[in-house]
Design an enzyme around this catalytic site. Structure first.
Site, PDB file in Angstrom:
ATOM      1  N   GLU A 207       0.853  -1.185   0.000  1.00 19.99           N
ATOM      2  CA  GLU A 207       0.000   0.000   0.000  1.00 19.99           C
ATOM      3  C   GLU A 207       0.889   1.236   0.000  1.00 19.99           C
ATOM      4  O   GLU A 207       1.857   1.317   0.772  1.00 19.99           O
ATOM      5  CB  GLU A 207      -0.906   0.000   1.232  1.00 19.99           C
ATOM      6  CG  GLU A 207      -1.759   1.251   1.379  1.00 19.99           C
ATOM      7  CD  GLU A 207      -2.638   1.203   2.624  1.00 19.99           C
ATOM      8  OE1 GLU A 207      -3.117   0.100   2.970  1.00 19.99           O
ATOM      9  OE2 GLU A 207      -2.835   2.265   3.243  1.00 19.99           O
TER      10      GLU A 207
ATOM     11  N   GLU B  79      -2.255  11.413   3.198  1.00 17.81           N
ATOM     12  CA  GLU B  79      -3.197  11.280   4.309  1.00 17.81           C
ATOM     13  C   GLU B  79      -3.127  12.569   5.124  1.00 17.81           C
ATOM     14  O   GLU B  79      -2.077  13.224   5.184  1.00 17.81           O
ATOM     15  CB  GLU B  79      -2.854  10.095   5.203  1.00 17.81           C
ATOM     16  CG  GLU B  79      -3.130   8.758   4.578  1.00 17.81           C
ATOM     17  CD  GLU B  79      -2.998   7.651   5.617  1.00 17.81           C
ATOM     18  OE1 GLU B  79      -4.039   7.089   6.000  1.00 17.81           O
ATOM     19  OE2 GLU B  79      -1.864   7.368   6.030  1.00 17.81           O
TER      20      GLU B  79
END
Length: 281
Positions: free
Chosen positions: A158, A163
């Site tokens: 990932e 974020e």
């Protein structure tokens, strides 16, 4: 996104008709746009054109629908409704988090991905985004290994391009999740932005992914680089196969905590475009 997603993703992937040809490139008809440099060739894009209130292209995006928390203790129910995800008629995708009772949850939002539509190993993955704001708001632009259905998470790999905690509007994070370095123990870096808050305007978030290096950029400036040498001892570099793209806005979860009385709803993440490049021959 941080923490385990295996069981939800197995359920989602089981509903998709995957085209092996999508493991490299789906090249749409494109109009000339500014390149990030002569080293790159545009291979996929979505400019999010279309009438206001229409959904993102079904040729490019799949909706993840559900309210099980995605392994992160998220509080929203993700829908495919235009109230939660649609284009705005001025060239933006808008993902809207709302405070409302829906399917047993107190919030709604949306999460879309390109699994079975577009997946690529290596290249430059870039989006121009205006972020939301508020405690408990968790937007993300990220990549997930297309082999998750076979090997699970985090073996699939990932790559979190962006974020952000809505309560910390001048701080972003880029990170990797793989076997032995996932969840709260991921390999990543938080980057503080000087001179303003990220929700006040659009910014360009990107990674440049090569076989043994991934670099994170904000508005063209590199703020983090990962290589196999930086992994924890005894762990493996698993970024050698196609990944697909995900855009979402979570409400709550372990990374941000729940909203509180200061959080104003609705909150929107606006995406001007997503573009993917390969190294020019």
């Amino acid at each position: 996104m941080i923490r385990l997603r295996l069981l939800p993703w197995l359920a989602v992937l089981g509903t998709l008709a995957c085209d092996p040809a999508a493991n490299r490139v789906n090249k749409p008809d494109v109009t000339p746009i500014s390149q990030p440099g002569s080293d790159w060739e545009l291979v996929w894009q979505d400019e999010f054109d279309g009438p206001a209130g229409t959904p993102p292209s079904a040729d490019r995006w799949v909706h993840d629908v559900g309210g099980h928390g995605w392994g992160n203790e998220q509080l929203e129910f993700d829908t495919a409704r235009p109230e939660n995800v649609s284009v705005d008629g001025t060239g933006n995708l808008v993902i809207t988090a709302r405070k409302e009772s829906y399917q047993g949850r107190s919030y709604t939002s949306a999460r879309i991905n390109t699994s079975g539509r577009f997946e690529q190993a290596y290249g430059r993955f870039e989006a121009r985004i205006q972020l939301p704001v508020g405690r408990g708001i968790w937007p993300a632009f990220w990549l997930l290994g297309s082999n998750i259905g076979e090997v699970g998470w985090p073996e699939c790999g990932e790559i979190d391009i962006l974020e952000y905690r809505g309560q910390l509007p001048a701080l972003i994070r880029g990170s990797l999740h793989g076997p032995g370095y996932s969840g709260g123990d991921n390999l990543g870096l938080e980057h503080a932005v000087s001179g303003g808050k990220l929700y006040e305007g659009f910014h360009i978030y990107a990674v440049e992914w090569d076989p043994n290096r991934i670099r994170w950029m904000l508005d063209g400036v590199t703020f983090f680089e990962a290589t196999p040498a930086r992994l924890p001892a005894g762990t493996r570099w698993v970024y050698d196969h196609p990944h697909f793209i995900i855009l979402n806005v979570a409400v709550g979860g372990g990374f941000v905590g729940p909203p509180d009385s200061t959080t104003v709803f609705p909150q929107q993440m606006k995406v001007d475009y997503v573009r993917v490049y390969s190294r020019a021959p």
